[in-house]
Design a protein around this motif. Structure first.
Motif, short mmCIF file in Angstrom:
data_model
loop_
_atom_site.label_atom_id
_atom_site.label_comp_id
_atom_site.label_asym_id
_atom_site.label_seq_id
_atom_site.Cartn_x
_atom_site.Cartn_y
_atom_site.Cartn_z
N ALA A 49 12.56 -13.53 -4.18
CA ALA A 49 12.03 -12.27 -3.64
C ALA A 49 12.43 -11.10 -4.54
O ALA A 49 11.61 -10.24 -4.89
N ALA A 50 13.70 -11.09 -4.93
CA ALA A 50 14.20 -9.98 -5.76
C ALA A 50 13.45 -9.88 -7.09
O ALA A 50 13.20 -8.78 -7.60
N TYR A 51 13.10 -11.04 -7.65
CA TYR A 51 12.42 -11.07 -8.95
C TYR A 51 10.90 -11.07 -8.82
O TYR A 51 10.20 -11.26 -9.80
N SER A 52 10.40 -10.89 -7.61
CA SER A 52 8.95 -10.93 -7.42
C SER A 52 8.30 -9.59 -7.77
O SER A 52 7.08 -9.46 -7.76
N ARG A 53 9.10 -8.59 -8.06
CA ARG A 53 8.53 -7.27 -8.35
C ARG A 53 9.44 -6.51 -9.31
O ARG A 53 10.61 -6.88 -9.50
N ASP A 54 8.89 -5.47 -9.92
CA ASP A 54 9.73 -4.51 -10.65
C ASP A 54 9.59 -3.18 -9.93
O ASP A 54 9.44 -3.16 -8.71
N LEU A 55 9.66 -2.07 -10.61
CA LEU A 55 9.56 -0.78 -9.92
C LEU A 55 8.13 -0.21 -9.93
O LEU A 55 7.93 0.99 -9.80
N TRP A 56 7.18 -1.10 -10.07
CA TRP A 56 5.78 -0.69 -9.95
C TRP A 56 5.53 -0.23 -8.51
O TRP A 56 5.74 -1.00 -7.57
N PRO A 57 5.10 1.00 -8.29
CA PRO A 57 4.96 1.53 -6.93
C PRO A 57 4.09 0.66 -6.01
O PRO A 57 4.38 0.55 -4.83
N LEU A 58 3.05 0.05 -6.56
CA LEU A 58 2.20 -0.75 -5.68
C LEU A 58 2.97 -1.92 -5.08
O LEU A 58 2.81 -2.25 -3.90
N SER A 59 3.85 -2.52 -5.89
CA SER A 59 4.63 -3.63 -5.33
C SER A 59 5.68 -3.12 -4.34
O SER A 59 6.08 -3.83 -3.41
N THR A 60 6.09 -1.88 -4.52
CA THR A 60 7.00 -1.28 -3.54
C THR A 60 6.25 -1.02 -2.22
O THR A 60 6.80 -1.23 -1.14
N ILE A 61 5.00 -0.61 -2.35
CA ILE A 61 4.17 -0.42 -1.15
C ILE A 61 4.04 -1.73 -0.37
O ILE A 61 4.21 -1.77 0.84
N TRP A 62 3.76 -2.83 -1.11
CA TRP A 62 3.67 -4.12 -0.44
C TRP A 62 4.92 -4.42 0.36
O TRP A 62 4.87 -4.84 1.50
N MET A 63 6.04 -4.20 -0.28
CA MET A 63 7.30 -4.59 0.34
C MET A 63 7.64 -3.68 1.51
O MET A 63 8.03 -4.16 2.58
N LEU A 64 7.48 -2.38 1.32
CA LEU A 64 7.95 -1.45 2.36
C LEU A 64 7.01 -1.39 3.55
O LEU A 64 7.44 -1.17 4.68
N VAL B 196 10.90 8.82 -1.28
CA VAL B 196 9.53 9.18 -0.90
C VAL B 196 8.88 8.00 -0.18
O VAL B 196 8.19 8.16 0.82
N PHE B 197 9.15 6.79 -0.70
CA PHE B 197 8.55 5.60 -0.11
C PHE B 197 9.07 5.34 1.30
O PHE B 197 8.35 4.91 2.17
N TRP B 198 10.36 5.58 1.49
CA TRP B 198 10.95 5.33 2.80
C TRP B 198 10.31 6.17 3.90
O TRP B 198 10.36 5.83 5.06
N ARG B 199 9.72 7.29 3.50
CA ARG B 199 9.07 8.15 4.49
C ARG B 199 7.60 7.77 4.67
O ARG B 199 6.85 8.52 5.27
N GLY B 200 7.19 6.67 4.07
CA GLY B 200 5.81 6.22 4.29
C GLY B 200 4.82 6.73 3.26
O GLY B 200 3.64 6.39 3.30
#
Lengths: 533, 533
Positions: A34-49, A388-392
Motif C-alpha cells: 500500500a505504501a509503495y502504491s503511490r507517490d505524491l501525485w495529488p490524484l493518487s492522494t485523492i484516491w486514498m483520502l 489541503v487534502f485533509w479538508r477535502g
C-alpha cells in the motif's frame, strides 16, 4: 488494509527475490505494498483520502544493497517479463512510480554511500539512494555544498533527482541536476552496467549522461553518480523588492539576468501568491479571489470557497514566521526575492547591480527581511500541502517554462484557462538569461472522488493546452511520470518516435517502469484511472 | 587532377540530384570532388602534400537550399543505399567528413539565414550553414555577441559547431556549444523533420537536443538552431601572470575557478608553449627541446629538428605582434592569460579576486599587455599551422580533459609518452570549477608519406592510451570523426553498444556518414588508410 488487490507474485519468484536480496530486503506485505502504491501525485492522494483506495500496488518491494543484485533482478525480469519500477523516496508529484501493471518496486535507498569526496576536483561520488539532505549535511560538515535544494530535499534521493531531472531553489547559481552531474553508472535493462566518463566536458559523441538523466526509470537504473560540489559560501545576502504589478517584476528579473550577475535565487510572486507569502492568517480570506466555479450551486460555492481558504490557512500555518509581517504594504503588489551567495566582494557588487536593474523597472527596495524570511521558510509550503487534502480539497503545482518573450502572456493565459476550475496563483523562479519558469499553484475540490479526478484533469488539460499553444515546455522540473505523459507526446512530436525507438532497443521487453512517459501504445486517461479500479 | 577515383554516380542518380537541388547546386567535377575529399585532418593533408593524393573523394557534392531538399535526398539515399555526409566548412581536424565509402557530400552553407533575433529573450534562430564569423558580425551590429569564438571561426559553420560539439576560446564564460543551444531542427535519416522545444530548460524526458549535438552527422542533419546571445560586454579586461612552473600555474587556475568568479578565458602555457607565444623569432631555436627521436640517424635528427623549427618559426611569423616582447622574462616560466568581460563593476571585482588567488599560488602579475596580445592574436596560430606541412613536417593538436586531481600527472604522462615521436608542448584552457582541458600541440615528420602516417598514429595512440589509463576524455572539443573512432570505443565501453543501437534504429541503412565514430563493425586503422589506396 482494504481495497488492495492481492499480489500476483508466485512462490518461485518470491524465492528468487529472497535468494537475491536476502529475506529482510523483500516484502509482499499489504502494508508495504500500500505504501509503495503511490507517490505524491495529488490524484493518487485523492484516491486514498476519499475512499482509502490504493488501486495500483506493486506485487513486491525489494531493497537493493548493490548493483549486482539489480543486474540479476533485471535479467530475471526480462526472462519472466515483469515490471521493475525504480524507487527513491517517493516524493515525485507526477505518478512516475505508480506500478500501473504491478511488478516489483526496486527501492534503492539502502544504496546510500558517499563513496568519495574529492577536495581537489570538488566532486563527490555517491550511490544514488542517498537522501538529498543527508548528502548536503555530510558535505556541509566538510565545508562543501552541492547547491541542490529542491523543496523535497528531506524526502528525495539523488537517484530521483537524476531520473526526474530535478531543479533546486538555488538553480540559478548552481545549475540544475543535469549541470551538476559529471558521470553516471547505470544498470541497463539487460543487466549490463555502464559508466560515463567523469570529466567536466567532452566532445565524444552524443551525451549519454543526458540520455539517462530525465528518463524516469524507463531506460536504465541509475546507481551511482559523480556530482559537482562547491565550497560553502562565505556570504549569503538577501533582498526583497516590491513591484506594482507582475509585468514590472518580470521585467526586473529579465534585466537582472541580462546584466550578467548570477543570483543564487530570484523569485517573483504574483499578487495572490505575494499575499499568501506575506499575509496574516485572518487577512487571507480577503484575498482577491479568481475562483469562478462552474457547475456548483451558489451556496455550495460559498461552502467550497470557505473550505479552500480553510486549506489555504493551513498552508499559511506552516509558515508562522512569514505570516503577518508584510501584509499591509503588499496588497495588490508583487514581491521579488533575490539572493546572492559566495565571495562577499562579489555578492556585494552583484547585489548593487541587481538593485539598479530593479530600480529601473520601478521596484521598491524592501531591505533584506523579506528575502531572509523566504530563506528560513523555503521548504515549509511543500510539507503543508497535504493539509489541503485533509479538508477535502486538493492542490497541485504546475511547473512550466518559456523564453522571456512568452512569459507574461503565458502567465495570463494559463491563469485565465485554469480559473474556471480552481484558485490559481503563481511565482516566477529558476531564472535564466533567456527565460524562466512559472510555478502555478492551483487549489480546488470535487463533490466526490470521481468528480475531483475529473476536475483535476480539466485543470491540467487547460493549463498545458495553453503551454502547447505558446511553445512553452509542459514541465520545468517536476518531470512527466504518468500525469503528463499525453502532453509529453504533444511536446516532443516526432521526437516521441525517437524516444520509443530508443526504449525499444534498450528495453525490448518493456520491463522498466512500463506505462509511463507516453511510451505505451495505448492512451492512458488519468481521470479514467480513478473509475477503472 | 591526378590520382582521384572516378565518380560512381550513375545518370539516374545525377538526374535525381539535379531535379531536387537544381543544376547549379550539384557537382561531379573532379576539382570539387578533390576539394571535398578531405577536411583539416592532418593525415589527409599529409596524403595530399606528400603525393598529391585524394584517395576518398565523394561521388558528388550537392548544395542544399532548404530542408525539404535534404529530406528528399535522405529518402532517396535510403532507397538506393548511398552515403550522405553532412558538410559545413570543412574545418574539422578528425577526418569527420571524409567520404570513406564515397556517396554524396551535403553542403549546407547556402542555408545561412538569420531567421530571427529575439531582443527580449536574447536568442537567435539561424540556419546552420551560416559561418560563425558572419553570425557574430551580424550580431555585433545589433549590439549582441554569441560568445562562441573557436579559432576556426572564419571557416566553420554553426552546424559544424553543433554536430562536432565545439567549444570557443571564451567558453569559461559563455559555455560550450551544448550550453548555447535552446533547440534544434533535425532531418532524420528517413526524411522526418523534428524540432526540440525552444525553452531555457525542461524536465521532459531525455534531452534530445543533446542526443544530436556531437553526433557528427551520424544520427541526423541539423538544419536550424535557436541559440543564446548576449549583450556586447561593456568592458573587457586582460591580465598576464607568470608562474615559476606548470604546477603553480595549474594551482592558480583551480583557485580562480573555485573562488566563484567567471573569467571569459583562462589559458596557461607550459614552458615551451610560453616561449613560442612570447619568444622572438631568432630565440625560438634555443628552446628547451623535448624532442628525442627514435629510429633516425643523428645527422637526420639535426636536419629534422631544423625543419621543425623552420615550421615553428613560420607559426611564429603569424603572430608578429606577440613575438619578441616577453621573451627575456619568460624563459623557463609559464604564462597565464586571464580575461574578464561584462559589467565593469563586476569585471573589476572579479579580476581583483582572481589576482589574489594567483598571488597565493606564487604568480607574478605582468599587467594587461600579455593578455591583450593574446586577444589580438587569438586566431593566428591555427591559420599558420599549414606552413609546418609545407616544410615537410606535420603538426596536430590533442585536446583532452580531466578533473583537477588528474590534470598535472596527465600532462606529464602524455608528454612523456609522445616525446619519442615528436616535439610536444601544451596549454591549459577551457577551465571549469572541476577541471580543465589540456591542449597539446605536437610537431613531427616522417621520411615518407607512409612513415609520416605511421608516426602520426603512434603519437595519437601514445597520447590517448595515457588518457584511457587516467580516465580522462579523449576529446575536449575537437570531436571524434575518423581519427579517434577506436578510442571512442574504449572511452564509451558498454555505452558504445547503446550508441550503435541508437544508430541502428535511427539510421537502419547506415546512410549517414558511415564509417565514423566507431559505429562500423570493422576496425578502421587510420595508418592503414594511407597505404590502402
Amino acid at each position: 488494509m482494504k481495497n488492495i488487490p492481492n499480489t500476483q507474485l508466485d512462490e518461485n519468484m518470491l524465492k528468487y527475490l529472497t535468494d537475491n536480496f536476502g529475506e529482510k530486503n523483500v516484502s509482499v506485505s499489504n502494508t508495504d505494498r500500500a505504501a509503495y502504491s503511490r507517490d505524491l501525485w495529488p490524484l493518487s492522494t485523492i484516491w486514498m483520502l476519499h475512499e482509502n483506495r490504493m488501486p495500483y500496488p506493486p506485487d513486491a518491494i525489494v531493497w537493493a544493497e548493490n548493483e549486482e543484485q539489480i543486474a540479476k533482478l533485471l535479467k530475471l525480469a526480462n526472462e519472466k517479463k515483469f515490471p521493475i519500477i525504480a524507487y527513491g523516496a517517493g516524493s515525485g508529484v507526477c505518478g512516475g512510480t505508480l506500478p500501473l501493471y504491478g511488478g516489483v518496486i526496486l527501492d534503492i535507498k539502502k544504496m546510500d554511500k558517499i563513496v568519495e569526496i574529492n577536495d581537489k576536483s570538488l566532486t563527490v561520488r555517491v550511490q544514488t539512494g542517498i537522501i538529498g539532505q543527508h548528502l548536503e549535511h555530510e558535505l556541509n560538515h566538510k565545508g562543501y555544498t552541492m547547491g541542490h535544494f529542491p523543496s523535497s530535499i528531506y524526502c528525495s534521493t539523488v537517484g530521483g533527482y537524476l531520473a526526474a531531472r530535478s531543479a533546486g531553489q538555488l538553480s540559478t547559481k548552481y545549475g540544475k541536476i543535469e549541470d551538476m552531474v559529471l558521470s553516471l553508472r547505470v544498470v541497463l535493462a539487460d543487466g549490463t552496467i555502464v559508466e560515463t566518463t567523469s570529466t567536466p566536458r567532452s566532445a565524444t559523441g552524443p551525451n549519454f549522461t543526458q540520455l539517462f538523466v530525465g528518463s524516469e526509470g524507463t531506460l536504465g537504473i541509475i546507481t551511482e553518480a559523480v556530482l559537482k560540489i562547491y565550497p560553502l559560501p562565505e556570504s549569503r545576502i538577501f533582498r526583497g523588492v516590491l513591484f506594482k504589478d507582475i509585468a514590472s517584476g518580470i521585467e526586473a528579473i529579465r534585466r537582472i539576468m541580462r546584466s550578467g550577475v548570477t543570483p543564487a535565487a530570484v523569485r517573483l510572486y504574483d499578487e495572490l501568491d505575494t499575499i499568501l507569502v506575506g499575509a496574516k492568517k485572518e487577512e487571507s480570506v480577503e484575498a482577491p479571489i479568481q475562483y469562478e466555479p462552474e457547475e456548483e450551486k451558489e451556496d455550495l460555492v460559498k461552502k467550497v470557497t470557505h473550505k479552500i481558504f480553510d486549506g489555504l490557512q493551513n498552508i499559511l500555518l506552516g509558515m508562522p514566521g512569514v505570516a503577518g509581517k508584510l501584509a499591509e504594504s503588499l496588497h495588490g503588489k508583487c514581491l521579488l526575492i533575490i539572493t546572492f551567495e559566495g565571495d562577499s566582494k562579489l555578492t556585494e557588487t552583484e547585489l548593487k547591480i541587481a538593485l539598479e536593474e530593479c530600480a529601473k523597472a520601478g521596484g521598491e527596495d524592501k531591505g533584506e527581511e523579506p528575502g531572509r524570511r523566504w530563506w528560513e521558510n523555503r521548504y515549509n509550503v511543500s510539507y503543508n500541502m497535504s493539509k489541503v487534502f485533509w479538508r477535502g480539497s486538493f492542490t497541485d503545482t504546475i511547473d512550466v517554462a518559456a523564453t522571456w518573450d512568452k512569459i507574461e502572456p503565458l502567465y495570463h493565459a494559463v491563469r485565465k484557462a485554469v480559473s474556471p476550475y480552481g484558485l490559481i496563483m503563481a511565482h516566477f523562479s529558476h531564472a535564466y538569461i533567456h527565460g524562466c519558469s512559472i510555478y502555478f499553484t492551483v487549489i480546488s475540490r470535487g463533490r466526490s472522488e470521481e468528480d475531483a479526478a475529473k476536475r483535476y484533469k480539466k485543470i491540467w488539460d487547460a493549463a498545458l493546452a495553453v503551454c502547447a499553444d505558446f511553445g512553452a515546455t509542459v514541465s520545468h522540473h517536476h518531470g512527466i511520470g504518468l500525469s503528463k505523459a499525453q502532453w509529453l507526446k504533444k511536446e516532443l512530436g516526432g521526437l516521441m518516435d525517437v524516444y520509443r525507438s530508443l526504449k525499444q532497443v534498450l528495453d525490448p521487453n518493456n520491463i522498466l517502469n512500463p506505462g509511463k512517459m507516453g511510451l505505451t501504445e495505448e492512451e492512458i486517461d488519468i481521470a479514467a484511472l480513478t473509475s477503472k479500479k
